[in-house]
Structure formats: C-alpha cells, structure tokens
Design an enzyme around this catalytic site. Structure first.
Site, PDB file in Angstrom:
ATOM      1  N   GLY A 118      -5.822  -3.782   7.406  1.00  0.00           N
ATOM      2  CA  GLY A 118      -6.920  -3.740   8.292  1.00  0.00           C
ATOM      3  C   GLY A 118      -6.370  -2.312   8.837  1.00  0.00           C
ATOM      4  N   ALA A 119      -7.525  -1.321   8.888  1.00  0.00           N
ATOM      5  CA  ALA A 119      -6.900   0.087   9.530  1.00  0.00           C
ATOM      6  C   ALA A 119      -6.313   0.077  10.976  1.00  0.00           C
ATOM      7  CB  ALA A 119      -8.114   1.059   9.437  1.00  0.00           C
ATOM      8  N   ASN A 168     -14.633   2.290   2.823  1.00  0.00           N
ATOM      9  CA  ASN A 168     -14.410   0.962   3.155  1.00  0.00           C
ATOM     10  C   ASN A 168     -13.898   0.052   1.960  1.00  0.00           C
ATOM     11  OD1 ASN A 168     -13.964  -1.368   4.979  1.00  0.00           O
ATOM     12  ND2 ASN A 168     -16.035  -2.084   4.502  1.00  0.00           N
ATOM     13  N   ARG A 187       0.501   3.279   2.729  1.00  0.00           N
ATOM     14  CA  ARG A 187      -0.915   3.270   2.288  1.00  0.00           C
ATOM     15  C   ARG A 187      -1.737   4.495   2.441  1.00  0.00           C
ATOM     16  NH1 ARG A 187      -3.188  -2.021   3.050  1.00  0.00           N
ATOM     17  NH2 ARG A 187      -5.122  -1.103   1.446  1.00  0.00           N
ATOM     18  N   GLN A 243      -9.916 -11.078   1.095  1.00  0.00           N
ATOM     19  CA  GLN A 243      -9.866 -11.065   2.345  1.00  0.00           C
ATOM     20  C   GLN A 243     -11.023 -12.020   3.238  1.00  0.00           C
ATOM     21  OE1 GLN A 243      -9.650  -8.265   0.658  1.00  0.00           O
ATOM     22  NE2 GLN A 243      -7.985  -6.968   1.168  1.00  0.00           N
ATOM     23  N   ASP A 284     -12.031   2.209   6.886  1.00  0.00           N
ATOM     24  CA  ASP A 284     -10.694   2.574   6.907  1.00  0.00           C
ATOM     25  C   ASP A 284     -10.502   4.050   7.189  1.00  0.00           C
ATOM     26  OD1 ASP A 284     -10.980   0.274   4.975  1.00  0.00           O
ATOM     27  OD2 ASP A 284      -8.961   0.443   5.503  1.00  0.00           O
TER      28      ASP A 284
END
Lengths: 362, 362
Positions: free
Chosen positions: A55-56, A252, A91, A201, A242
C-alpha cells in the site's frame, strides 16, 4: 482501526524497548495476525519487497522507519545514503516511497551523526501521524459522495479494487476511509470487494478489515465488476492509487483501468482517494512516465490459502509448462476519472484543478 | 485435437460396448486426464451441471447423448419429455443446450418407441460431426484475421478469455480454431491466456490444450488484459460465446465485457467466434433477455490446484465470514464487437449482417 475490539495501526514502535518497529505481516492475513518485529534496515527492505507491508502510504511510512533503524545502527553519511538507496529500490511504482525517503534525507542530512537516530524516529513518527490525519481528512471529504447517495430502501453500493484500507496506510485507509466514516455515521453501505488477482489483496485484506469493522461486504471475482455495473448494482467506485501524475492519470493495482472503463460505460462515478504525497508533480503522462512493476510469475501460477484441515497451503493453478506474466499495476487515464478525493477536498483529475487546491506546487 | 500425440474428441461413444458415452472430466484438468463413462441420462445431467463438460457447443452435444441414453433405457414419450426437461434445466445461459434438445426432440418425437434409441445415437453423432465441421469452417474463416496481421519480426499476439477451445466443443474449438489453424499453417502466433476467475478455465483448460498442441502462450490474471492492450501487446482479441442475440449482443464468460471495453479504448479488434447454433434468433436485447447464471459462492471463496506434494487440494482464499457473489456470464453489447466469426464467414455484429449470411432465419 480495530481488530476484534483492539485498536491497531499498521506500523508502530514497540512500546517495551522503544526502538523495534512492529508491523502486521500482511502476507499471513486473513488467516493469522502475526505481529513481526523489524530490527534492521535490511529487514524493513525485505518486508517492503516481499509485501509483508504494502500500500503506497504504508510503504512510505515503513521506509521512513527503515531509515530510523539504519541511523540507530550507524548514523554516518555513507550509511544514510546506503539506506536511502536500498529502501528506494524495493518497489518501483509507489511514489510515496520516494517522497518519504526524500523527506527523511532532508531532515537528517544537515544533522550531526549522533543526533540522527532520534531525529529519524521522530520524523518517521510524524510521517505516520500525518498519514493518519490525512486519511481522516480524505474520509471526511469522501464521505460526502456516499452521504449524497444514501436512501432509505437499500444500501449505497460501493465497489473497490485491491486494498486501500487501513492496512495500506497507517490507519483509516484512503479509499476505505470514506466508507468507514459513512458506516460509523449510520449510513447503510455495502462494499463489493474485488478479489484482486493475482495477490488477492481484496479477498484477503479488504474483506478481512471490513469484516473486522463490521462493514457489510461481498467478495467478487475481478471479472464481475463490469456486469454488476451493467445491472445497476454499483452506485460508486472508490479506489486508491500508487502514483498520480500532475495531470490526474492514476496508477493503481492491475485491473483498475478495466473498472474505470466499465464505470464510464455505465455512468457510474469513479473516484480515486489519495494523500497528496501520492502525486508525482514531475510527470504529465501516466502511460509513458510511470514505471510498472513486473512481479514474479509464481504470483499468477500459485496461490495460497487455508486447506480444509486448517493448514496454510500453496497450490499450483497453472499447468507446469505454461509461463505467466505479471504486471502489477496499470494506468487509468485522467479522462476516465470522475474525481480525486484528497486531504484538501474533492477535485477534478486535471492539472488546473490539482494546482487550485495545492497552490504551493505551482 | 491431440493429447500427447493421441487424437481426441471431447465426447465420444465407447468403441467397446457401442453405447456408453465417454467424456474427459474437465474439472480434473490440467492435473489428470480422467476419461469418465456416462451410462444414464442423470449422469449426463450431472456432468453438465457440475461442469465435467462445459462450453456451449459441448453442452449441446452432451445433452444430445443424454437423450440417447434416456431413449436406450426407456423410449417412451413420457421419458423423452422427462429427459428434455431435466437436461434443459442444467445450465441457463448457453443457447446450444436448448438448440440441441429441440433438434433431438424433433427427430425422435415422430418415431415409434423402438426406433428411438438408435435414431437418438445417430442424431447425437451427427450433431457432433457437424460441430467438428462447423468449427473447422470457423477456424478457416477466422484464420484470415490472424494471417493478415502476420509479420516477420514478432508473433501475432492474440488475447482470449475463458476456454473456447476443443475442450469447449467436440473438436477444434471456436475461438481457438483460427489459432490452431494459423499455428499449423506456420504463422507465428502467441496467445495471452486469461486465467478466467473464478473457475480458471483459461489457466486450467486453455493453457493446457494450447500447451499440448505446442502453441506458444502466456497465462495472465484477468486484470492484466487491459494493460497489455494499452502497451500495444495485443493485436487481436478472440473469444467464444454462450449465446448471441439476433442483433449481435454477446453473452460470454464473466469478464468478457471488460475486455471488449478495453479493446475499443485501444483500437484492438474484438472478434467473437461461434457456430450459428449459438445464435438466439428470438431475442434482440442481450442485457435484458439473456438469463445470467448465478453459481455457487464456493467457486469464488475456494480454489483447487496441485499442492507441492502432488496431491490435488482445495483451499479457501476468502475470510470465513465474508460472503461472495458469483455471476457466471456477462453481456457484451454489439456496439463493442468488431465482428463475428461464423461457419459461413466473417460478419458484423448486427441483425442485418447476420440475416445476410443466415437468410433462412428471416
């Protein structure tokens, strides 16, 4: 938010020793709540890369604590640079990672070595507290969209993709914050939770956290979202992101773009919730400028869940000689986005509108 | 087509006894090739309902053999009616089921009781042989679309959803027939195989049959199809269908509509391959007139595959208190369909164009 009545954040400093970083291992949810101890920067980097945290916003907060752990071990200039480099490479898509690391570096670089550890912990804690306040503001603004659709005879049906709940942030969530607030305010809401292959998720995190908070929801295959819109069963789509370009293009989780297309085709509002730290003010074209992470084939070819005997098992679901591809994100062009829900309010997905509420970026 | 060098159809009469119907249990693929014996009409009905056989054309062929088994047991008028009723209620969406049963009834009803069994077997065999010829014709016509996109430096990338291969028909397939023919003709093709949640017919059946035939392919999450089109990695989409309206609306496996939207948004041709038995000439509006099957929640909440120890295992992938919804099909409006690939040739998804090549339906 709460797990079985106990309030939790998704990341915190252990109260006993005052320096160990604690997280919930999200790869073990929904089957186990495993509170992992992170004691080194490398452990944090691994936790981000292996998606124990994801999760960003939470990636950004975790990276900040990674820097704090690095400074506790060795507050030298060289180690600060090393930590920023290693954590920054975990990431590629989420912009919050870069944002949090830049903020940590700006706060720590000017300081002397023995002041850095304490300052890093303080800065990471502030990033977390600000994230909670930001998400609460997103929730308050986004709740309007739900409240204005409330009616007496049936719930407001909201579709979401992936997990942009409290588990994706420090608390509240981005896309789920308005939903939690609407639910807590007594508005009848129901959430269509897309399972979000390949890592699921939605099924494993969003369904779990909504369930723990008591929010009515139904899990669906990602394929079903368009059909539900066609038959009028979706009032509103809210997703997280994101990275958002200065022009309002939205990166996203893979599959988001398909739901934006279906929303437009069926006249369903498609909103994206984000803290302004998710906006990359340096880029204008999401399709060409946002790097899309390619993840391991095994995320597509295998899947993990709970066997009938209760044991956690990983099974293969693709023939053994068939290869797989696994792009993790896609880009939804601004033209398909009804609007953005930010901590400063609702706004169109457009450069002018974004600059209007974030004037300091001009 | 071939499995490890041996030619197979998806349904046939056992050569030894001359009356038992044999099928491949498709719920066991890709992990085992289990050749099941069907000896009663009820076993056929169960095989259709539990999806040991699936795919609109194969459902029709299977139902025809179900009637044959019923006539062998009891060729009375009452039992003929009973068989038609029971088999007709197995699956609601595929029109081929109704088509095959109507054809069997028309052939058998006028006959005396003791002529019915032999006539039923002959009629079912004819339905199967016609299906093979029809699909070969679909393959030949559809291959043009691939051939005209062939080039020297990279393969023609074709995306497909679900399984419309030889396993969904008696042989060749519908959507995959043009691909098999192009591949056999030496055209460099590569297939993006969408896994097709929740039952994963893409990952487990399409990937398996393409692999067994040696056609290059890559499995992707259903969510990835739009992104691949955005980045120019899809030249052509070809899918099958369970029912087409006289106006060209297409019911197919859930998620098809989303890919049609993405294809239009990216200028990728979106073609639907079908035998004319899939056309429901009685309806004009797919969204309102085609019944959409709702299947069990367990297809979403659990998944079956092969554990590391080689055993077939079913695991749960959704929290135990979270409900699921499972619509099995969606409808792609004709406006999103580039064209139809039928046994009589290519045609626009439009009532006039369909009547032009199927004049007898006017």
């Amino acid at each position: 938010m709460k797990i079985d009545g106990t309030p939790f954040r998704s990341i915190w400093v252990d109260e006993t020793d005052g320096w160990v970083v604690r997280i919930i291992d999200q790869t073990k949810l929904p089957w186990a709540v495993d509170l992992v101890r992170l004691t080194t920067m490398d452990e944090v980097a691994h936790a981000i890369k292996a998606m124990l945290v994801r999760g960003a916003p939470l990636i950004g907060a975790s990276a900040a604590y990674g820097v704090a752990l690095a400074m506790r071990a060795d507050p030298s200039d060289a180690n600060l640079s090393h930590a920023i480099t290693v954590l920054g490479a975990t990431r590629p898509t989420a912009i919050n990672l870069r944002w949090a690391l830049a903020r940590m570096e700006a706060a720590l670089r000017p300081l002397g070595g023995n002041a850095r550890a304490a300052a890093a912990y303080a800065q990471a804690a502030q990033i977390c507290d600000e994230d909670v306040a930001t998400n609460a503001a997103i929730g308050k603004h986004g709740m309007q969209l739900i409240a204005e659709r409330a009616r007496s005879n049936k719930p407001v049906n909201i579709l979401t993709h992936c997990n942009a709940g409290w588990l994706a942030t420090v608390d509240w969530g981005t896309a789920l914050a308005p939903i939690y607030m609407a639910h807590d305010a007594g508005i009848d809401v129901h959430v269509w939770v897309e399972e979000t292959r390949p890592r699921n998720q939605g099924a494993s995190l969003t369904a779990w956290e909504l369930g723990k908070h008591g929010v009515p929801h139904t899990v669906i295959a990602d394929n079903a979202g368009g059909h539900l819109m066609q038959r009028g069963d979706v009032d509103l789509v809210i997703v997280g992101t994101d990275r958002v370009t200065r022009t309002g293009d939205v990166a996203n989780k893979i599959g988001t773009y398909l739901k934006a297309l279906a929303a437009r085709d069926n006249g369903v509002p498609f909103w994206v919730a984000l803290p302004s730290s998710t906006i990359d003010w340096t880029i204008s074209d999401g399709l060409s400028d946002i790097p899309i992470e390619e993840r391991a084939q095994s995320e597509v070819t295998t899947i993990t869940g709970r066997a009938l005997d209760g044991a956690i098992a990983t099974i293969r679901i693709v023939p053994k000689d068939s290869p797989a591809a696994n792009p993790a994100f896609d880009v939804t062009p601004a033209r398909l986005v009804s609007g953005l829900i930010t901590e400063r309010g609702l706004c169109r997905a457009h450069a002018d509108a974004l600059h209007e509420i974030f004037k300091e970026t001009a």
